[in-house]
Each structure stands twice: as C-alpha cells, then as structure tokens.
Design a protein around this motif. Sequence first.
Motif, PDB file in Angstrom:
ATOM      1  N   GLU A  47       0.808  -1.219   0.000  1.00 49.85           N
ATOM      2  CA  GLU A  47       0.000   0.000   0.000  1.00 49.85           C
ATOM      3  C   GLU A  47       0.839   1.266   0.000  1.00 49.85           C
ATOM      4  O   GLU A  47       0.433   2.300  -0.537  1.00 49.85           O
ATOM      5  N   TRP A  48       2.050   1.193   0.581  1.00 40.93           N
ATOM      6  CA  TRP A  48       2.832   2.402   0.805  1.00 40.93           C
ATOM      7  C   TRP A  48       3.919   2.574  -0.236  1.00 40.93           C
ATOM      8  O   TRP A  48       4.620   1.621  -0.583  1.00 40.93           O
ATOM      9  N   ARG A  49       4.076   3.790  -0.709  1.00 45.00           N
ATOM     10  CA  ARG A  49       5.120   4.098  -1.692  1.00 45.00           C
ATOM     11  C   ARG A  49       6.240   4.928  -1.091  1.00 45.00           C
ATOM     12  O   ARG A  49       7.308   5.049  -1.698  1.00 45.00           O
ATOM     13  N   CYS A  50       6.012   5.504   0.080  1.00 43.31           N
ATOM     14  CA  CYS A  50       7.056   6.267   0.769  1.00 43.31           C
ATOM     15  C   CYS A  50       6.664   6.392   2.235  1.00 43.31           C
ATOM     16  O   CYS A  50       5.481   6.304   2.585  1.00 43.31           O
ATOM     17  N   VAL A  51       7.661   6.569   3.089  1.00 43.28           N
ATOM     18  CA  VAL A  51       7.455   6.787   4.521  1.00 43.28           C
ATOM     19  C   VAL A  51       8.132   8.089   4.913  1.00 43.28           C
ATOM     20  O   VAL A  51       9.253   8.370   4.469  1.00 43.28           O
ATOM     21  N   VAL A  52       7.478   8.883   5.739  1.00 44.82           N
ATOM     22  CA  VAL A  52       8.095  10.064   6.342  1.00 44.82           C
ATOM     23  C   VAL A  52       8.229   9.797   7.835  1.00 44.82           C
ATOM     24  O   VAL A  52       7.250   9.477   8.510  1.00 44.82           O
ATOM     25  N   VAL A  53       9.452   9.894   8.350  1.00 45.56           N
ATOM     26  CA  VAL A  53       9.706   9.756   9.779  1.00 45.56           C
ATOM     27  C   VAL A  53       9.956  11.141  10.349  1.00 45.56           C
ATOM     28  O   VAL A  53      10.797  11.896   9.835  1.00 45.56           O
ATOM     29  N   ARG A  54       9.251  11.487  11.418  1.00 44.72           N
ATOM     30  CA  ARG A  54       9.330  12.826  11.976  1.00 44.72           C
ATOM     31  C   ARG A  54       9.167  12.758  13.494  1.00 44.72           C
ATOM     32  O   ARG A  54       8.754  11.739  14.041  1.00 44.72           O
ATOM     33  N   GLY A  55       9.507  13.854  14.158  1.00 42.84           N
ATOM     34  CA  GLY A  55       9.294  13.963  15.589  1.00 42.84           C
ATOM     35  C   GLY A  55       8.116  14.879  15.861  1.00 42.84           C
ATOM     36  O   GLY A  55       7.791  15.754  15.061  1.00 42.84           O
ATOM     37  N   GLU A  56       7.487  14.666  16.997  1.00 45.44           N
ATOM     38  CA  GLU A  56       6.362  15.521  17.385  1.00 45.44           C
ATOM     39  C   GLU A  56       6.884  16.811  17.984  1.00 45.44           C
ATOM     40  O   GLU A  56       7.868  16.822  18.725  1.00 45.44           O
ATOM     41  N   GLY A  57       6.234  17.915  17.683  1.00 45.55           N
ATOM     42  CA  GLY A  57       6.655  19.188  18.254  1.00 45.55           C
ATOM     43  C   GLY A  57       7.911  19.715  17.589  1.00 45.55           C
ATOM     44  O   GLY A  57       8.134  19.518  16.396  1.00 45.55           O
ATOM     45  N   GLY A  58       8.780  20.333  18.370  1.00 37.67           N
ATOM     46  CA  GLY A  58       9.931  21.027  17.799  1.00 37.67           C
ATOM     47  C   GLY A  58      11.221  20.242  17.775  1.00 37.67           C
ATOM     48  O   GLY A  58      12.296  20.831  17.635  1.00 37.67           O
ATOM     49  N   ALA A  59      11.158  18.923  17.932  1.00 37.94           N
ATOM     50  CA  ALA A  59      12.378  18.111  17.912  1.00 37.94           C
ATOM     51  C   ALA A  59      12.153  16.858  17.085  1.00 37.94           C
ATOM     52  O   ALA A  59      11.025  16.391  16.937  1.00 37.94           O
ATOM     53  N   PHE A  60      13.233  16.304  16.574  1.00 40.19           N
ATOM     54  CA  PHE A  60      13.182  15.001  15.904  1.00 40.19           C
ATOM     55  C   PHE A  60      13.285  13.906  16.969  1.00 40.19           C
ATOM     56  O   PHE A  60      12.314  13.224  17.267  1.00 40.19           O
ATOM     57  N   CYS A  61      14.446  13.777  17.584  1.00 45.08           N
ATOM     58  CA  CYS A  61      14.644  12.815  18.675  1.00 45.08           C
ATOM     59  C   CYS A  61      15.936  13.182  19.382  1.00 45.08           C
ATOM     60  O   CYS A  61      16.997  13.252  18.755  1.00 45.08           O
ATOM     61  N   ALA A  62      15.856  13.406  20.704  1.00 45.91           N
ATOM     62  CA  ALA A  62      17.014  13.866  21.473  1.00 45.91           C
ATOM     63  C   ALA A  62      17.873  12.736  22.003  1.00 45.91           C
ATOM     64  O   ALA A  62      18.822  12.986  22.745  1.00 45.91           O
ATOM     65  N   GLY A  63      17.579  11.470  21.650  1.00 41.57           N
ATOM     66  CA  GLY A  63      18.388  10.356  22.118  1.00 41.57           C
ATOM     67  C   GLY A  63      17.526   9.290  22.754  1.00 41.57           C
ATOM     68  O   GLY A  63      16.375   9.085  22.379  1.00 41.57           O
ATOM     69  N   GLY A  64      18.097   8.603  23.722  1.00 35.84           N
ATOM     70  CA  GLY A  64      17.360   7.584  24.454  1.00 35.84           C
ATOM     71  C   GLY A  64      16.752   8.174  25.719  1.00 35.84           C
ATOM     72  O   GLY A  64      17.174   9.219  26.201  1.00 35.84           O
ATOM     73  N   ASP A  65      15.756   7.486  26.245  1.00 37.01           N
ATOM     74  CA  ASP A  65      15.116   7.917  27.495  1.00 37.01           C
ATOM     75  C   ASP A  65      15.986   7.452  28.659  1.00 37.01           C
ATOM     76  O   ASP A  65      15.879   6.313  29.127  1.00 37.01           O
ATOM     77  N   ILE A  66      16.844   8.349  29.134  1.00 34.63           N
ATOM     78  CA  ILE A  66      17.848   7.985  30.143  1.00 34.63           C
ATOM     79  C   ILE A  66      17.211   7.635  31.478  1.00 34.63           C
ATOM     80  O   ILE A  66      17.788   6.884  32.271  1.00 34.63           O
ATOM     81  N   SER A  67      16.004   8.109  31.719  1.00 30.97           N
ATOM     82  CA  SER A  67      15.346   7.773  32.984  1.00 30.97           C
ATOM     83  C   SER A  67      15.105   6.272  33.125  1.00 30.97           C
ATOM     84  O   SER A  67      14.971   5.755  34.238  1.00 30.97           O
ATOM     85  N   GLU A  68      15.065   5.542  32.009  1.00 33.60           N
ATOM     86  CA  GLU A  68      14.883   4.092  32.037  1.00 33.60           C
ATOM     87  C   GLU A  68      16.187   3.332  32.280  1.00 33.60           C
ATOM     88  O   GLU A  68      16.169   2.162  32.663  1.00 33.60           O
TER      89      GLU A  68
END
Length: 256
Positions: A47-68
């Motif tokens: 069904e899909w011909r392309c994928v867009v990967v994005r972050g919510e809000g004003g960032a893409f991804c700041a790394g891993g969740d260090i609290s875990e």
Amino acid sequence: MGGQVHFAAEGAIALVTLSHPGKLNAMSRAMWRQLRTLFTRIQASREWRCVVVRGEGGAFCAGGDISEYPDFRFDEATLRAFHEEDVWGGLDAMLQCDVPVVAQIAGACMGAGMEIASCCDIRIAGESATFGAPIAKLGFPMAPREAQVVARAAGELTAREMLLEAAVLSAAEMKARGFLNRVTADGEVAGQAIASAQRIAALAPQAARLNKQSLRQLWQDGPAIVDAYRYADSDEHNEGISAFLQKRKPVFPDAS
C-alpha cells in the motif's frame, strides 16, 4: 512506559511520528519495539510508496530515554538485550524496509535520533536542527551495529568527532559533510519532506524497492559484537548515567 510511535497515512505516504512529550521525543524501550512493529508492517504491505519519519513538536529525537537506563544498563545481559533486541530490532526493521524513507528533521537529532535518521534514504532538516551523539558524557560507547549505521551515513570522521569529542554539529555543517540532502527554513521542513515523499510516491514503486535492495547489498557484513557490552557494570558507565539523572557534571575515574 513513556512515549509512543504513531502511525498515520496521507494517500500512499505512511507517516511515522516519534512522540515523547517533555523529553524531546527521546526513545523509550517501548518506542523502539513500536518502531520495529510499524516498519515490519510497512514492509509487508504494497500500500505504501514512501514513509516520512518525523518527531512531534519542535524536535526530531534527542536520544534515548535515560530515565529508564538504571533499570537495565548495569547488567551485561540486559544491556545486550536492550541494544541487540530493542534498539537494533527497530533500526534493522527500517534498514530492511524496501519502501523509501524520508527523514523530516527539526530541532535535536541526537544519539538515537542520529541512528534513526541514518536509516532513512532522504534527510531534510530545518536550519536550526542540531546533530550529535554525546554519549561519552554518559560513560558508555555506541553499540557496534549502531555505530556502523551512523558512520556509513554520516561518514567515519564525523562519527569519530561525535563519539570521541561529543561534538554537536549544525544542519549547515551536516549538509556540507553529506549527511543531509537539504536544509530549509524551520517552518518549511514539514512541507519539504512531504513534497519529497510525493515525488517518490509518483514514481515506479517496484523500481524503488529494487533500488533499495541493490543498495542494501553494498553493505551486508556487520561488525563483531563479542564482548561489546562487558562495560555494563563499570564505574564510568554508572557515574555517567547517575550524573545525568542527578543533573550534575560527571567525574569519571581513570581508565583501567
């Protein structure tokens, strides 16, 4: 568990959104697993011909969740499982996906964000986006296969600078180094990413899939991962993560 990876669609374009409010979309273990599930689903569908990967809000991804991290990072077996099952499961599902993937990068693209962006085919960033993998400040290295992905996409010298100096680089610098296809005004990133996806979606989908399969064949051999996680209970690993969570500067012991 915090954070989610959301799926939506716009015609033949799949939209994958990293969402972890209050943490600049840092990746939790659950999010890595969701990323794997979504890309496995996308790969299995015509069904899909392309994928867009994005972050919510004003960032893409700041790394891993260090609290875990204190829950699993200080034991070699659980640390290995995190990187080789959770993280690599998500990244490998992206890499094995024959559907073209466009990264829509705004704000912070650090650590896990660099890894996810490195798995994309086209990378478009806003002019204020920042890039790096400053995990040396946390007392641990990048996992071998993750480092391979970043080094291939960003270049070995850039990967060394990020990992050894904890360098944080601008979008303009990453464009000059060949990591980014385009840099645009911050307010135009989403539109540019969708426009790129639409151009891809208008072309022959089978040809795109075959091109991705051919390109993937160029780098099949992976790095050795024997003993890669024996640092799990080291003093500097513990100190780096503890200092981050306690909001203080780490004091690392001498190497032994």
